[in-house]
Design an enzyme around this catalytic site. Structure first.
Site, short mmCIF file in Angstrom:
data_model
loop_
_atom_site.label_atom_id
_atom_site.label_comp_id
_atom_site.label_asym_id
_atom_site.label_seq_id
_atom_site.Cartn_x
_atom_site.Cartn_y
_atom_site.Cartn_z
N ASP A 205 36.03 39.25 31.37
CA ASP A 205 37.18 38.83 32.15
C ASP A 205 38.31 39.86 32.02
OD1 ASP A 205 38.57 36.64 33.67
OD2 ASP A 205 39.88 36.66 31.91
N GLU A 266 34.58 42.49 35.19
CA GLU A 266 35.50 42.05 36.22
C GLU A 266 36.65 43.04 36.21
OE1 GLU A 266 38.42 38.36 37.54
OE2 GLU A 266 38.42 39.17 35.49
#
Length: 543
Positions: A205, A266
């Site tokens: 993330d 990401e």
């Protein structure tokens, strides 16, 4: 390049499980590990290669679990560590790999480290794990700089002793200081903990946000520009060179296992920068946000596809393709509007939506995506044709954007509504009869259940299953060969391997198909003259 067991990730189709909304076994309204385990055969039958599970760690859920209080345990509402082990083992027994989310940019404000930092005071080693600064002004009452958080408001919150701490997202998500060796060592230990339990990899993330300019310079941007201006060169907190040393250390850990583990980034970065994350000694793959956000227009798609393949091939990495995820409006709804790309995903949509058109285009886009070389991601429910739920009552909204924006941006809850599995009334098999899901399901979702899809041979679910079966069995789709062929304006035509063609008609006119071919799969029927209608994709085998 051919795929070996160690390089399965180069062409993998990975299914995103938003665990809170996937399947609820105990009836408390929240998805859980027992529910996930009960649906693993469904996922194996779909034909995917791996599942990616969104954060399942203990969390106050200020941001749907992306505010982690303990990286080595399971949220009690989801289950236990023993159930996690069992889930991993059962997935492996069905031939499915398991990828977890790791959230290294920030922790929860309920994490032990942050509680220690608040108690220890300015200048302490505990505070150095995070980004604390004195404020501006004579009394330090002004934030250290003008940065704005992704969910609205400033990126700084003042503590009781007068210092400020940085949070690029919600105040409940304090940013870690990745210049601190203790932070680096802790996350390397966390990786090993889950790898030792059998996890096959991690989705990282905010991989582009972990390193900050220590000078913390002002940006001079208006509020809500934090995401839109990620393409600014030398940004003080996005895509800084310091992240790459972190990931080289992580890659060494992944490669130390007999069955090497993998990483997915990401990373929202400027065009041409993504390949830097995927160099041979760093991460394996990354989400293709250019493709996800691209309007459904042939010329723009071709540009994005070319750039994705070419840029990543330069470092030996495969491209990946994705149409929806837990942060964006579901693509059935996006494609039913005049503008089919992603613009402001956290804002309200005021354009009318034609769901029949959006569904037809979504079917075409699915066959385009699954015919491309590299990996692909399926967001839970897209194989059922689920649309965005855009009329959730205000009082049920839980995305932090809703409050942080002063109720001007509804946020991402509309793509996170619990899945419909069976039956004619809520909870549609998501939980036991009579249970109430954490977000309400629309009554008309009875036509979208997995059960209803299964009963209709022309459904979205059958289209995905057929496409994934061919993707797995057709030799032409197993490698990375890819060649564009000439086709009319507004259309795409390319060849995979030797003799497998994909034709996509995004124009307003029927498209003539190549002569002497066998039709393998179509997103919709051909017209009576055998022409490819608008908003339709076919896979062909040439004679």
């Amino acid at each position: 390049m051919s795929t070996t067991p160690d390089s399965w990730w180069r062409s993998a189709v990975i299914y995103q499980v938003y665990i809170r909304s996937f399947a609820d076994a105990d009836g408390d309204g929240t998805g859980d590990l027992a529910g996930l385990r009960s649906r693993l055969p469904y996922l194996a039958d779909l034909g995917i290669d791996a599942i990616w599970i969104t954060p399942w760690y203990p969390s106050p859920l200020a941001d749907g679990g992306y505010d982690v209080a303990d990286y080595r345990d399971i949220h009690p509402a989801y289950g236990t560590i023993d159930q996690a082990r069992q889930s991993i083992a059962e997935a492996h027994a069905l031939g499915l790999r398991v990828i977890l989310d790791i959230v290294p940019n920030h922790t929860s404000d309920q994490h032990t480290w942050f509680k220690e930092a608040l108690a220890a005071g300015p200048g302490s080693p505990e505070r150095d794990r995070y980004v604390f600064r004195d404020g501006k002004g004579e009394d330090g009452s002004e934030p250290p700089n003008d940065w704005h958080a992704a969910f609205g408001g400033p990126t700084w919150t003042r503590t009781a002793d007068g210092q400020w701490y940085l949070h690029l997202f919600a105040p409940e998500q304090p940013d870690l200081n990745w210049d601190n060796p203790e932070v680096r060592a802790e996350f390397e230990s966390i990786l090993r903990f889950w790898f030792d339990l059998g996890v096959d990899g991690f989705r990282i993330d905010v991989a582009h946000g972990m390193a900050k300019d220590p000078a913390l310079p002002d940006l001079g941007l208006p509020e809500f520009s934090v995401i839109a201006h990620e393409d600014r060169p030398n940004h003080p907190h996005w895509d800084r060179d310091g992240v790459h040393d972190i990931f080289r250390g992580w890659r060494a850990i992944a490669d130390s296992y007999p069955d090497p583990r993998v990483f997915v980034a990401e990373a929202h970065v400027r065009p041409g920068r993504l390949a830097r994350y995927l160099r041979p000694d760093e991460l394996h793959t990354a989400f293709n946000f250019d493709f996800l956000k691209c309007p459904l227009q042939a010329d723009e798609l071709r540009t994005v596809i070319d750039r994705s393949i070419t840029d990543l091939a330069a470092v030996g990495a495969p491209a990946t393709w994705v149409l929806s995820n837990h942060d964006e409006t579901r693509h059935v709804t996006r494609y039913g509007r005049a503008h089919t790309g992603v613009t402001a995903p956290l804002r309200d949509h005021t354009q009318p939506c034609d769901l029949d058109l959006g569904t037809r285009r979504a079917r075409a886009a699915a066959l385009l995506m699954l015919a491309l070389p590299g990996g692909a991601y399926i967001y839970q429910g897209e194989e059922l044709g689920l649309p965005e739920v855009e009329d959730l009552p205000d009082d049920v909204l839980q995305d932090p954007t809703w409050e942080r924006s002063g109720h001007t941006a509804r946020g991402r809850d509309g793509c996170r509504v619990p899945l419909p599995w069976s039956g004619d009334t809520p909870p549609f098999g998501f939980g036991p009869p009579g249970s109430t899901p954490w977000l309400p399901q629309p009554e008309n979702w009875k036509s979208y259940t997995a059960e209803a899809n299964q009963a209709d041979p022309a459904s979205m679910l059958h289209l995905y299953r057929d496409a994934l079966r061919l993707r797995r069995t057709a030799p032409a789709l197993s490698g990375e060969d890819f060649r564009w062929l000439d086709s009319p304006d507004g259309t795409l035509l390319f060849e995979r391997g030797h003799g497998l063609l994909c034709a996509v008609n995004l124009s307003h006119r029927p498209m003539a198909l190549p002569e002497a071919h066998d039709l393998l799969l179509a997103s919709g029927p051909l017209d009576q003259d055998g022409l490819l209608p608008p908003d339709t994709t076919v896979w062909l085998r040439t004679a």
